[in-house]
Write an enzyme that holds these catalytic residues in place. Structure first.
Site, short mmCIF file in Angstrom:
data_model
loop_
_atom_site.label_atom_id
_atom_site.label_comp_id
_atom_site.label_asym_id
_atom_site.label_seq_id
_atom_site.Cartn_x
_atom_site.Cartn_y
_atom_site.Cartn_z
N LYS A 176 0.85 -1.19 0.00
CA LYS A 176 0.00 0.00 0.00
C LYS A 176 0.88 1.23 0.00
O LYS A 176 1.58 1.52 0.96
CB LYS A 176 -0.91 0.06 1.23
CG LYS A 176 -1.98 1.14 1.04
CD LYS A 176 -2.74 1.47 2.30
CE LYS A 176 -2.34 2.80 2.89
NZ LYS A 176 -2.37 3.93 1.97
N GLU A 251 10.16 2.88 9.72
CA GLU A 251 11.13 3.85 9.20
C GLU A 251 10.41 5.19 9.21
O GLU A 251 9.53 5.42 8.37
CB GLU A 251 11.57 3.47 7.79
CG GLU A 251 12.09 2.04 7.64
CD GLU A 251 13.38 1.78 8.38
OE1 GLU A 251 14.20 2.71 8.51
OE2 GLU A 251 13.58 0.66 8.86
N CYS A 285 13.19 12.06 4.32
CA CYS A 285 13.26 11.82 5.76
C CYS A 285 14.63 12.26 6.30
O CYS A 285 14.73 12.73 7.42
CB CYS A 285 13.02 10.36 6.05
SG CYS A 285 14.08 9.25 5.10
N GLU A 386 9.28 18.14 12.13
CA GLU A 386 9.69 17.82 10.77
C GLU A 386 8.80 18.63 9.81
O GLU A 386 7.58 18.63 9.93
CB GLU A 386 9.48 16.33 10.51
CG GLU A 386 9.95 15.92 9.14
CD GLU A 386 9.73 14.43 8.87
OE1 GLU A 386 8.71 13.89 9.32
OE2 GLU A 386 10.60 13.82 8.22
#
Ligand code: NAD
Length: 490
Positions: A176, A251, A285, A386
């Protein structure tokens, strides 16, 4: 591109279903270019059961190394033959620059499948004799059906890495990707089948996290969930999967420091810092999103960094010269702009960017000019949250210890960049930095031989060959009595 429907790919075919339709938007034009047909819990269960059937049948899990290698070679061949189409799909859907996709990000698919192909032919488990009485060995088996859930920032690169690892170790899977960016991953499903991956071994479902993702990660037949995405989602998935004792690889996000010492090669540091934040439209990331620069070189570094930011070719991601495209979707764009506004209110000094580039005002597309702030306080939101866009903060420090302290003052711990020519500083950083990866005088180099993952709230589990091996396989110890036939009765 004509509008099309992306439904679920189950047992090698696109299924017809009546699920909710979610628009897939080109972030450079704001046009709807396709619709995802959301997979319900029932449809997701069908994909999982199908994967489980193929797993139990041995149609892939029972393949020899040589057979797997032949399929992997064909996947590489077909990926290269179709790389322009894949790059075009990804570019129109995720807004990433076409040239970057074609020349750098998507060739990683080939490197990954080749890596696992080589690994399989060279890796064997060891056996041993214990107490002179028993021959013992470890059998390593695939775990079964794995859910591979990934985000929109590098849709095909991330999904295909998980697929390569899952297949290499003999698993079946249900993929997905993010509901906003299914196009290139959907095309890759067809490539896998054409290359000889048996129908049903890799399936794909599409839809929102709270519907399709939830159904996928809580189904009892799913043995493991490999997840790449936001920290909040990762925590939620872990909390839902733990009662089933599913293994989970997470992750997650980052807020990585990028330290520039006064002994650094400044040309290299400026170039590397621009690349560390703006590559992949700033949506990576491991972005070096918190620059820390030593006071006596700060003015020069800042002037050169801002000049480099302003000079980055931003625009239509399909144009070969573009290095920076739009943000990936409207909601994300709005959130990044909110954080930028808040930063000004929190006292950060805007050095460049902060809005759509002047020459693009009035044009469609979720564009934000490369944005840099000078900050004094690492505690403000823009230094702690972030952002996942072309937005960087620059903070000036006096001593190396102070820089390390600021670098570690984060709930994240994915990566830390360091630019220095001093060996002691390199050594100290490698011991003191709380992050999964420390990069000295370089930007990120992904290499599957080494672990990649976050410390603290940046992740749990490891990618890289050892992590992949542990996640995608189950160990079984076999003990055979050698001298004493009764030993087994003890
Ligand atoms: P996200 O967490 O919102 O979504 C990621 C995926 O999870 C999507 O497919 C989404 O549909 C799915 N999802 C959402 N809720 C779910 C649920 N309840 N159950 C199951 N699945 C669910 O992340 P995003 O905004 O798409 O991606 C950006 C994030 O990804 C950033 O934080 C970035 O740092 C992170 N990321 C990490 C890495 C890494 O390797 N550490 C790499 C790329 C991106």
């Amino acid at each position: 591109m004509s509008q099309k429907l992306i439904s679920s790919f189950i047992n090698g075919e696109w299924v017809q279903s009546a699920g909710e339709r979610l628009p897939v938007v080109n972030p450079a034009t704001e046009e709807t270019i396709a619709y995802v047909v959301e997979a319900s819990a029932e449809e997701t269960a069908k994909a999982i059961e199908n994967a489980n059937d193929t797993f139990l049948s041995g149609v892939w899990s029972g393949k020899t190394v040589k057979e797997k290698q032949e399929v992997f070679a064909k996947i590489c061949e077909l990926t290269l033959a179709n790389i322009e189409e894949l790059a075009q799909l990804e570019c129109s859907n995720a807004g990433l620059p076409y040239a970057y996709l074609k020349n750098r990000q998507l060739p990683r698919i080939v490197r990954n499948f080749k890596f696992f192909s080589d690994y399989l032919s060279q890796n064997v488990e060891r056996s041993g004799i214990s107490d002179e009485e028993y021959l013992r060995f470890v059998v390593r088996e695939p775990i079964g059906v794995v859910a591979l859930i990934s985000p929109w920032n590098a849709p095909l690169a991330l999904a295909s890495t998980k697929i390569a690892a899952a297949l290499a170790f003999g698993n079946s899977c249900v993929v997905k990707t993010a509901e906003q960016t299914p196009l290139a991953v959907a095309r890759f499903m067809e490539i896998l089948v054409e290359a000889g991956v048996p129908a049903g071994v890799v399936n794909m479902v599409n839809g929102r996290g709270q519907v399709t993702g939830e159904a996928l990660s809580t189904h009892p037949l799913v043995q493991g969930i490999s997840f790449t995405g936001g920290t909040a989602t990762g925590k939620h998935i872990a909390s839902r999967a733990t009662p089933f004792l599913k293994r989970v690889d997470l992750e997650l996000g980052g807020k990585s420091a990028n330290i520039i010492m006064d002994d650094a090669d400044l040309d290299l540091a400026v170039k590397g810092s621009l690349s560390a934040i703006y590559t992949n439209n700033g949506q990576q990331c491991f972005a070096g999103s918190r620059i820390l620069v030593q006071r006596n070189i700060a003015d020069e570094f800042i002037a050169r960094f801002v000049e480099g930011s302003k000079a980055l070719p931003m625009g239509d991601p399909l144009a070969e010269t573009t290095q920076l495209g739009p943000l990936a979707n409207e909601r994300h764009y709005a959130n990044v702009k909110r954080i930028v506004e808040k930063a000004v209110a929190d006292g950060a000094q805007l050095l460049c960017g902060g809005e759509k580039p002047e020459n693009m005002q009035g044009q469609k597309g979720y564009y934000l000019a490369p944005t840099a702030f000078l900050v004094k306080d690492n505690a403000i939101e823009i230094c702690q949250e972030e952002i996942f866009g072309p937005v960087v903060t620059i903070q000036v420090f006096d001593s190396y210890d102070e820089a390390l302290e600021i670098a570690n003052d984060s709930r994240y711990g994915l990566v830390c960049y360091l630019w220095t020519t001093n060996l002691d500083r390199m050594t100290k950083a490698s011991l003191k930095i709380k992050a999964g990866v420390v990069l000295v005088n370089t930007t990120m180099i992904l290499d599957s031989r080494f672990p990649f993952s976050g410390h603290k709230e940046s992740g749990m589990g490891r990618e890289g060959i050892e992590g992949f091996k542990h996640f995608y396989t189950e160990e079984k110890t076999v003990t055979i009595a050698i001298r004493n036939p009764d030993a087994g009765a003890k």
